[in-house]
Design an enzyme around this catalytic site. Structure first.
Site: not given
Ligand code: ASP
Length: 345
Positions: A17, A61, A92, A281
């Protein structure tokens, strides 16, 4: 490099971006040779800033290990010409790329600072200008002895400099997009940039010249444990063809299902020689497989503790170690060692 000599920085634009502008039909990358038009503030730096752009420019990505190799090779080839490198990258997968580069660049004694933005650098409310300008400042900063202040692969984002292999993207919309949950920031920017020298890693005395590692073995799967996971799914991943290592994303301090069917698959997978890495996690904290019986069962079956590594860091460490060593036992031993500051112990 003497204290008096001026810095020279190489800006490497890979996509994302930060380097895009509104085209009337969505965001598209602008020609990076126009960076001074988009960010005229860069003219205020009194040292040389060269730039180069990847071709093609990508949304991060689409990042692949081939791009990391290109990046590592570019930095190695230009290493003597510059005092620091700033990599403009989509947010990302920035934590993955910064983790990978941290392992691929050995004996780094110059800054490699990743940055990007949530809004394009050309838009009015952009976070990109501050991120870019401060990343350049960090990449050029030296201490009183003329050494690089941060000779590490790091991410500068929203006033914080964090170690690349400790970073994780936690917010898809806020400017405050990254966290380093288990390692304090390397620096924080307010009206001045305060460096946290107790955390920054400096090359060991007598360390050799920069050496790059571009052989990566990507035969890794990630299995996130969740209630309701089926035996078939666990079996497909843990015993899957072509899988040399599995990152098992466990609950809390490294716990998984205690049912015999699951432990049996883990044992079978470990016995087949596969490398099993236990990563929590949880956003913060570490794996301790001695705490609960459910964790102990994993340890007894041959699962290696990831300690407080992030999934991004664990993946990059596996790619790197497996690319370097054919012997899985050696990879397992090295997984437990702190190689580039990716774990706290
Ligand atoms: N999808 C974009 C990318 O990662 C988002 C960003 O640049 O922040 O390339």
């Amino acid at each position: 490099m003497s204290k008096a000599s001026k810095s020279a920085i190489l800006l490497i634009y890979t996509g994302g971006t930060i380097g895009m502008k509104e085209s009337g039909h969505g965001l598209v990358p602008f020609d990076f040779s126009e960076i001074l038009v988009e960010v005229p503030e860069l003219r205020k730096f009194t040292f040389k800033i060269d730039s180069c752009a990847f071709d093609p420019l990508i949304d991060s990505s689409d990042v692949e290990p081939g791009m990391w190799k290109e990046l590592a090779t570019l930095i190695r080839d230009r290493y003597e010409q510059y005092d620091g490198f700033v990599v403009l990258h989509g947010t990302d997968t920035m934590a993955y790329s910064a983790s990978a580069l941290s392992f691929m660049l050995e004996n780094l004694d110059k800054p490699v600072i990743f940055t990007g933005s949530q809004l394009p650098v050309g838009s009015l409310r952009t976070d990109g200008k501050e991120n870019l300008v401060s990343a350049i400042e960090v990449a050029s900063a030296r201490d009183s002895r003329g050494r690089a202040m941060v000779p590490e692969v790091a991410i500068y984002f929203n006033s914080q400099l964090i170690r690349g292999n400790r970073a994780t993207k936690v917010n898809s919309t806020a400017f405050d997009a990254f966290r380093s949950p288990n390692c304090p920031p390397l620096a924080e920017a307010g009206i001045s940039i305060r460096y946290n020298k107790a955390v920054i890693r400096y090359p060991a005395a007598g360390a050799g010249p920069l050496c790059i590692h571009t052989e990566l073995d990507t035969r890794v799967a990630i299995l996130k444990i969740h209630p309701g996971i089926t035996e078939q799914v666990a079996r497909n991943v843990l015993l899957g063809n072509g899988i040399r290592a599995v990152i098992i994303e466990t609950y809390g301090s490294g716990n998984a299902i205690s049912k015999p069917w699951f432990t049996d698959i883990i044992r079978e997978s470990a016995a087949s020689g596969r490398i099993l890495l236990n990563v929590t996690q949880c956003l913060a904290g570490d794996v301790n497989m001695n705490l609960y019986a459910t964790g102990k069962a994993l340890k007894d079956a041959g699962v290696v503790s990831g300690s407080d590594i992030t999934t991004e860091g664990g993946l990059a460490k596996l790619f790197y170690l497996m690319g370097e060593y054919a012997d899985n036992e050696k990879v397992k031993r090295l997984l437990e060692k702190n190689i580039r500051g990716e774990i706290s112990k």
